[in-house]
Design an enzyme around this catalytic site. Structure first.
Site, PDB file in Angstrom:
ATOM      1  N   ASP A  67       0.817  -1.215   0.000  1.00  0.00           N
ATOM      2  CA  ASP A  67       0.000   0.000   0.000  1.00  0.00           C
ATOM      3  C   ASP A  67       0.848   1.261   0.000  1.00  0.00           C
ATOM      4  O   ASP A  67       2.078   1.203   0.140  1.00  0.00           O
ATOM      5  CB  ASP A  67      -0.968  -0.013   1.207  1.00  0.00           C
ATOM      6  N   ASP A 135      -7.595  -1.956  14.315  1.00  0.00           N
ATOM      7  CA  ASP A 135      -9.000  -2.180  13.949  1.00  0.00           C
ATOM      8  C   ASP A 135      -9.167  -3.416  13.058  1.00  0.00           C
ATOM      9  O   ASP A 135     -10.220  -3.617  12.464  1.00  0.00           O
ATOM     10  CB  ASP A 135      -9.584  -0.934  13.253  1.00  0.00           C
ATOM     11  N   HIS A 137      -7.413  -4.147  10.328  1.00  0.00           N
ATOM     12  CA  HIS A 137      -7.115  -4.007   8.904  1.00  0.00           C
ATOM     13  C   HIS A 137      -5.820  -4.727   8.524  1.00  0.00           C
ATOM     14  O   HIS A 137      -4.925  -4.882   9.354  1.00  0.00           O
ATOM     15  CB  HIS A 137      -7.102  -2.536   8.447  1.00  0.00           C
ATOM     16  N   GLU A 142      -9.657  -1.427   5.362  1.00  0.00           N
ATOM     17  CA  GLU A 142     -10.321  -1.098   6.619  1.00  0.00           C
ATOM     18  C   GLU A 142     -11.599  -1.944   6.781  1.00  0.00           C
ATOM     19  O   GLU A 142     -12.076  -2.540   5.808  1.00  0.00           O
ATOM     20  CB  GLU A 142     -10.681   0.395   6.608  1.00  0.00           C
TER      21      GLU A 142
HETATM   22  C1  GLP Z   1      -0.443   0.605   8.595  1.00  0.00           C
HETATM   23  C2  GLP Z   1      -0.155  -0.256   7.358  1.00  0.00           C
HETATM   24  C3  GLP Z   1      -0.405  -1.714   7.623  1.00  0.00           C
HETATM   25  C4  GLP Z   1       0.227  -2.108   8.944  1.00  0.00           C
HETATM   26  C5  GLP Z   1      -0.434  -1.362  10.065  1.00  0.00           C
HETATM   27  C6  GLP Z   1       0.143  -1.701  11.448  1.00  0.00           C
HETATM   28  O1  GLP Z   1      -1.688   1.167   8.648  1.00  0.00           O
HETATM   29  N1  GLP Z   1      -0.881   0.140   6.210  1.00  0.00           N
HETATM   30  O2  GLP Z   1       0.100  -2.481   6.551  1.00  0.00           O
HETATM   31  O3  GLP Z   1       0.089  -3.476   9.148  1.00  0.00           O
HETATM   32  O4  GLP Z   1      -0.258   0.007   9.840  1.00  0.00           O
HETATM   33  O5  GLP Z   1       1.306  -0.963  11.677  1.00  0.00           O
HETATM   34  P1  GLP Z   1       2.320  -1.219  12.844  1.00  0.00           P
HETATM   35  O6  GLP Z   1       3.080  -2.435  12.450  1.00  0.00           O
HETATM   36  O7  GLP Z   1       3.184  -0.001  12.885  1.00  0.00           O
HETATM   37  O8  GLP Z   1       1.530  -1.405  14.075  1.00  0.00           O
END
Ligand code: GLP
Length: 242
Positions: A67, A135, A137, A142
């Protein structure tokens, strides 16, 4: 099907993830790696860089990221393009033209989505690395995202923007409101998935993903239908599991 591994430290979690990546990189003539941003895979990327310094080459790898934010330039300090180069690509030997990251700043987002999906469809991702949002995702899919979604534009929830504000000097107003993301169907096509989650704030999402119903309310719950998912957790993220 989930294989759950509970690590006693971040170091151990990263090592477990890295050993899977190492075998894919060494056993395939043209390994296709699905990569993620966020803090969860950073330790894995450090291990990948350490291994490169000791002689492991990634020259034949092709990578696809999950993404990217929409509306910030790819060279913005918080773009996922920058993140990936700073945390992994600048430290290893994958040629730039074998790296794919969705583009959120060319002004034609629908075209960017179509082209990305077309490109990734030409390959089979051998292993997809994932984190999970608080959440539920995965990538930027989402809650409410259809399970048959392919690469698309996603408005980010308030919760996600709050969680990610820490990367924007704590200012939620600076966090982009939309992102371009692989869809859930895109992710599900990967042969193998490694999901890394640590910390208390992931415990509920991890529980819902593994033990809850398969529902669009928790996008990660779709992984219950994938044949090969390794979930790497620490004690905190695993604390709600039976
Ligand atoms: C972002 C990314 C996700 C990731 C998530 C969790 O929103 N788009 O791909 O898994 O955050 O991030 P973190 O690993 O910093 O908790």
């Amino acid at each position: 099907m989930f294989k759950i591994s509970i690590a006693s430290s971040n170091e151990e979690a990263s090592e477990t993830a890295f050993e899977i990546i190492r075998s894919i990189v060494t056993e395939n003539p043209q390994p296709v790696l699905g990569l993620a941003t966020g803090s969860s895979p950073v330790g894995l990327y450090q291990k990948m860089i350490e291994a490169y310094k000791k002689g492991l080459s990634y020259r034949s790898c092709i990578t696809f990221n999950l993404d990217e934010y929409v509306g910030i330039d790819k060279n913005h300090e918080q773009s996922y393009y920058t993140f990936m180069h700073e945390n992994l690509f600048n430290g290893i030997d994958i040629p730039e033209e074998q790296i794919h990251i969705p583009c959120g700043s060319n002004g034609n987002e629908d075209q960017a989505c179509r082209e990305y999906e077309e490109e990734i469809s030409r390959y089979t991702v051998d292993v997809q690395v994932l984190g999970i949002g608080s959440d539920g995702h995965i990538a930027f899919n989402e809650p409410g995202t259809p399970f048959d979604s392919v690469t698309h534009i996603m408005p980010l929830t308030e919760q996600t923007r709050k969680d990610n504000a820490r990367f924007f000097g704590g200012n939620i107003d600076l966090v982009p409101k939309t992102a371009i993301t692989q869809g859930l169907a895109t992710i599900m096509r990967a042969k193998k998935i490694i999901l890394i989650a640590t910390g208390n704030n992931k415990a509920q999402a991890v529980y819902d993903m593994i033990s809850g119903p398969v529902t669009v309310d928790c996008p990660a719950s779709i992984l219950q239908r994938h044949p090969d998912v390794t979930v790497i957790l620490d004690q905190e993220a695993a604390s709600k599991l039976k």
